[in-house]
Design an enzyme around this catalytic site. Structure first.
Site, PDB file in Angstrom:
ATOM      1  N   ASP B 198     -12.488  -0.766  41.914  1.00  0.00           N
ATOM      2  CA  ASP B 198     -11.246  -1.169  41.254  1.00  0.00           C
ATOM      3  C   ASP B 198     -11.629  -2.457  40.533  1.00  0.00           C
ATOM      4  OD1 ASP B 198      -8.869  -2.277  40.481  1.00  0.00           O
ATOM      5  OD2 ASP B 198      -7.776  -1.633  42.254  1.00  0.00           O
ATOM      6  N   HIS B 199     -11.843  -2.342  39.230  1.00  0.00           N
ATOM      7  CA  HIS B 199     -12.473  -3.476  38.529  1.00  0.00           C
ATOM      8  C   HIS B 199     -11.626  -4.742  38.591  1.00  0.00           C
ATOM      9  CE1 HIS B 199      -9.955  -2.054  35.179  1.00  0.00           C
ATOM     10  NE2 HIS B 199      -9.959  -3.314  34.824  1.00  0.00           N
ATOM     11  N   ASP B 256      -1.175   4.375  36.897  1.00  0.00           N
ATOM     12  CA  ASP B 256      -2.184   3.636  36.131  1.00  0.00           C
ATOM     13  C   ASP B 256      -2.422   2.237  36.694  1.00  0.00           C
ATOM     14  OD1 ASP B 256      -3.983   3.404  33.911  1.00  0.00           O
ATOM     15  OD2 ASP B 256      -2.515   2.099  32.927  1.00  0.00           O
ATOM     16  N   HIS B 261      -4.306  -1.417  41.218  1.00  0.00           N
ATOM     17  CA  HIS B 261      -4.449  -2.858  40.953  1.00  0.00           C
ATOM     18  C   HIS B 261      -3.338  -3.691  41.596  1.00  0.00           C
ATOM     19  CE1 HIS B 261      -7.354  -1.439  38.235  1.00  0.00           C
ATOM     20  NE2 HIS B 261      -6.611  -1.321  37.169  1.00  0.00           N
TER      21      HIS B 261
END
Lengths: 352, 510
Positions: B198-199, B256, B261
């Site tokens: 998960d960048h 998304d 995130h």
């Protein structure tokens, strides 16, 4: 062109300069709230007046590692008064929704008589509560001694001292009073990282206890960088360092390790242009040899194992250049490397 | 007495860049957008800084039937175009020399045979077994297939070294899909080999939340229901969907950004201090937070979740079309471009504190922030007239664009009267550090090669995230008809105000 605030005065005083700095910062903020002063580090450089421009340009060349406030003190023989130039400049024009960092630069023309109490001139000019780094690339030990009262970090470049013994002695003295960042030490960082990395896989780590000989090649004026490298190995591996002696233009010595002596050799390399090291070869008692040389795109590594198998590869990495080394020195002022002090002590023992 | 082989390497003390075991990195989807824009530039930047393992090889796998040299040319162009720094040609040349390309479809056995052969050649040439990292930069549809094939070809393990697999998001589009994918992945690999990326977690400012909370004694005493009134987490974008209609119209805002995130940000904000910063200690604490969030009952979803779509309005200073008029979006699409939730972490520390999350496209500006609103002071001795008055303190952590932390305080307005207004005390990341932050992918690639999974999502974490989100998606899927609209360039739909439970809670201006 980003906005810049400028002020200058002749025969001025620290309090006038400090007031000018405050006023320029206020003006800058009034122009745009997006201008925000960087607040990382103060840097005080003491230089010969004739080389002021050169050092100024070197400091400009460090890119993002600019100190937040730089105070460049140019020493002019015979000068009795202080002339000052102050600039507050932004890195970029502010863009909508973004901030633009500003840095302050103060250039002072001073005389030799100011050096002994330079701290009293500089103290009002540094940003309170930020670490202060001082640097005197042209000597001026007296100024550094005075600045130690307000600085937490001293930047030195041990290869600038013609006598390595004097360089180590001075660094050792400074280490007692402040955190020392030595550019000669930083030039050897990639070499130290690579030697540590080479012996990191468990199958090679055992070889660290069997090192038999280490030779370091260096630019002729950079022998101290090699001695510090030996000091690092000695401190890390628990060697008892012996004295280095001259032999055919090279420095030779031994260190006592648990399993026997390790031969140490420092070889000047006339073909090396950049300051620092040019190559390292490590031999182990089991017959393995590892060498690292400067190459294109990184360091060229070569390994020969005891059965004669050879292998070469490139350890990737871009050269930082001298501007990069100076920038790294400024960045390191905010870190703490626990290995320099012990390496320096071992280096001192080798040069005793 | 331990031998050196058994002991820590004594030479790593004090080094900023710790050694990384020699590694062969395999990128499935090596000609894809992610590889070109992010992965290859990140690898170059690691090489430039001397941070890659001292021996490093890269193998790209993709369908295009092109020779090695053409792949290298493509990689060179991508790096030059997308690298955060001007590439050094010598470093780039050397890096490209160690690149190989394997063409073929991901279901073809020949691809894995070639991979095995090429990786073995690298090992043989070096005389040591390289670690192997397989990076699945492909459509999620291929994740299970590739991992199954790796297992079939015995590429899931390698004697004398480690094998790791990196999986990009999304991990499923529903709880059932996530469970199925995790099951398939773990039928071949051990969880310790799986790095779900998960960048967001690779961003410096996100990691700084841990430093902010656990390296500063002043916040911990107030970090609970006793002092915190509510929390708002916002991830707003000013842009529309651009050319991503194909993906976005299937995913929507909740999948998304919220499922991954934003729930990650929530866990970092709410977790208990871990015993150590080891990967599992940190992730254990994060999972506990997710488990403390009750999945909503379907009939309660309208009370705690709002969705909407942007309509025509203004964006980037010009008129922009609404979501339903975007290219590639069906005119009757009911995919949400805005989602807002009200969650509660039902544990001793957080019970009763509403946590509001919102994300959306085409909002007033781009900002990602967490605002922690403290409770009002119990008694005011000051006059309120003639000023905006005393406001509760807020701690705002901004991830982008102006990374930093600000604390709002009440201060006296200069003058003879005791009037108060809020002022800000700000820490800005950019002003306090000289270093340029590395790209998130640089950090995460390096962590993968080092085997440090702290910033990656564990299987139970992903599943716990889906257990919160799935009922909302399920409930929304049962409600037909068009969605509420919000004007492009605004702060979002008015319907979001209904989520706010207390009269003095407010959505912050975007």
């Amino acid at each position: 062109m980003p906005d810049e605030g400028i002020w200058s005065a002749q025969a001025t005083t620290p309090s006038d300069i400090e007031e000018a700095l405050r006023e320029l910062l206020k003006q800058q903020h009034a122009k745009s709230e997006a201008y925000v002063p960087a607040r990382v580090l103060n840097m005080v450089a003491v230089v010969d007046r004739d080389w002021r421009g050169e050092i100024y340009n070197r400091l400009e060349g460090v890119g993002r590692y600019h100190a937040s406030r730089t105070i460049l003190c140019a020493v002019e023989p015979g000068r009795e008064t202080i002339d000052a130039w102050v600039t507050v400049s932004a890195e970029t024009d502010p863009r909508p929704g973004e901030l633009s960092l500003t840095h302050e630069r103060v250039v002072l023309d001073i005389g030799p008589r100011h050096l002994k109490a330079l701290d009293s001139i500089v103290d009002p000019l540094v940003v309170t509560d930020l670490a202060t780094l001082c640097w005197a690339p042209h000597g001026h030990a007296e100024a550094i001694d005075a600045l130690l009262r307000i600085s937490q970090v001293v930047l030195v470049d041990s290869i600038n001292e013609p006598d390595p013994r004097a360089a180590v002695r001075r660094a050792h003295q400074l280490v007692q009073e402040a955190y020392v960042v030595d550019l000669a030490w930083l030039r050897s960082t990639p070499w130290r990282e690579r030697i540590a990395s080479t012996f990191d896989p468990p199958q090679w780590r055992e070889e660290l206890g069997r090192l038999k000989a280490v030779s370091v090649r260096h630019r002729p004026d950079s022998g101290i960088a090699g001695v510090l490298f030996f000091g690092w190995l000695s401190a890390g591996l628990g060697w008892q360092p012996g004295s280095l002696v001259q032999r055919n233009g090279e420095l030779f010595g031994r260190a006592s390790a648990r399993r026997g002596d390790v031969e140490l050799l420092l070889q000047p390399n006339e073909k090396q242009n950049a300051p620092g090291l040019s190559g390292i070869t490590v031999e182990t008692a089991s017959g393995m040899t590892i060498s690292l040389e400067r190459g294109t795109g990184g360091l060229t590594a070569h390994r020969r194992t005891r059965d004669g198998t050879e292998s070469s590869w490139t350890v990737l990495g871009a050269s930082r250049g001298e501007a990069g080394i100076l920038g790294e020195g400024i960045r390191q002022a905010l870190l703490r490397d626990p290995t320099y002090g012990p390496a320096l002590e071992c280096a001192e023992a080798m040069l005793a | 007495m331990a031998t050196l082989e058994q002991r820590e390497n004594p030479l790593v003390e004090g080094l900023e860049r710790l050694p990384v075991h020699p590694t062969t990195l395999v990128i499935f989807g090596g000609t894809g957008d992610l590889a070109k824009r992010k992965l290859l530039p990140a690898i170059y930047n690691l090489a430039h800084e001397g941070a890659l393992p001292e021996r490093f090889n890269l193998i790209a796998v993709s369908r295009a039937d092109i020779p090695h040299d053409d792949y290298r040319d493509m990689a060179r162009d991508s790096i030059k175009q997308h690298s955060r720094r001007e590439p050094d040609d010598q470093v780039l040349d050397r890096l490209l020399e160690r690149m190989r390309y394997v063409p073929g479809t991901f279901d073809a056995d020949s691809v894995y045979e070639q991979l095995d052969k090429q990786a073995a050649e690298f090992d043989e040439e070096a005389g040591i077994p390289f670690n192997r990292v397989f990076y699945l930069s492909t459509s999620p549809a291929f994740f299970a297939l590739i991992i199954k094939k790796l297992g079939e070809h015995r590429l899931d393990c390698h004697e004398g070294s480690d094998v790791r697999v990196v999986i990009e998001k999304p991990i499923g589009t529903t709880l059932a899909e996530a469970l199925a994918l995790n099951r398939e992945v773990l039928s071949v690999l051990d969880e310790s080999q799986v790095f779900r990326i998960d960048h967001y977690l690779g961003k410096e400012t996100v990691q700084n939340m841990l430093a902010f909370r656990f390296a500063n004694g002043m916040f911990e005493p107030v970090w609970s229901r006793n002092f915190i009134d509510y929390v708002q987490i916002t991830a707003a974008e000013d842009l529309g969907i651009g050319t991503r209609a194909g993906y976005y119209d299937k995913a929507g805002a909740l999948r998304d950004l919220v499922q991954n995130h934003m729930l990650q940000l929530l866990t970092l904000l709410c977790m208990e201090p871990p015993v150590t910063f080891s990967a599992d200690d940190v992730r254990d604490e994060k999972v506990k937070v997710l488990h403390a969030i009750h999945a909503p009952e379907p009939d309660r979803v309208p009370e705690m979740a709002v969705r909407a779509q942007y309509s025509a309005g203004m964006g980037e200073g010009k008129e922009v079309v609404g979501y339903l008029e975007e290219d590639g979006v069906a005119e009757d699409s009911n995919t949400e471009t805005y989602a807002a939730l009200r969650l509660e972490v039902d544990n001793w520390r957080w019970a009763g504190v509403p946590i509001y999350l919102r994300t959306g496209k085409r909002l007033a500006r781009k900002v990602t922030e967490i605002a922690v609103a403290l409770k009002p002071v119990p008694h005011l001795a000051f006059e309120q007239a003639g000023s905006v008055g005393v406001q509760p303190n807020q701690i705002v952590m901004t991830m982008q664009p102006n990374e930093g932390v600000s604390l709002s305080l009440g201060a006296k307005i200069p003058g003879s009267r005791m009037r108060i207004r809020p002022v800000n005390m700000e820490f800005l990341y950019g002003t306090a550090f000289m270093s340029q932050s590395p790209e998130a992918y640089e950090r995460l690639l390096l962590d993968t090669m080092r085997g440090d999974a702290t910033l990656f999502t564990r299987d139970d974490e992903v599943e716990a995230q889906w257990r919160i989100i799935d009922p909302i998606l399920e409930a929304w899927s049962r409600i037909p008809g068009s969605l509420p609209q919000y004007r492009a360039g605004s702060d979002g739909p008015q319907e979001a105000d209904a989520l706010v439970v207390d009269s003095h809670h407010r959505w912050r201006a975007i």
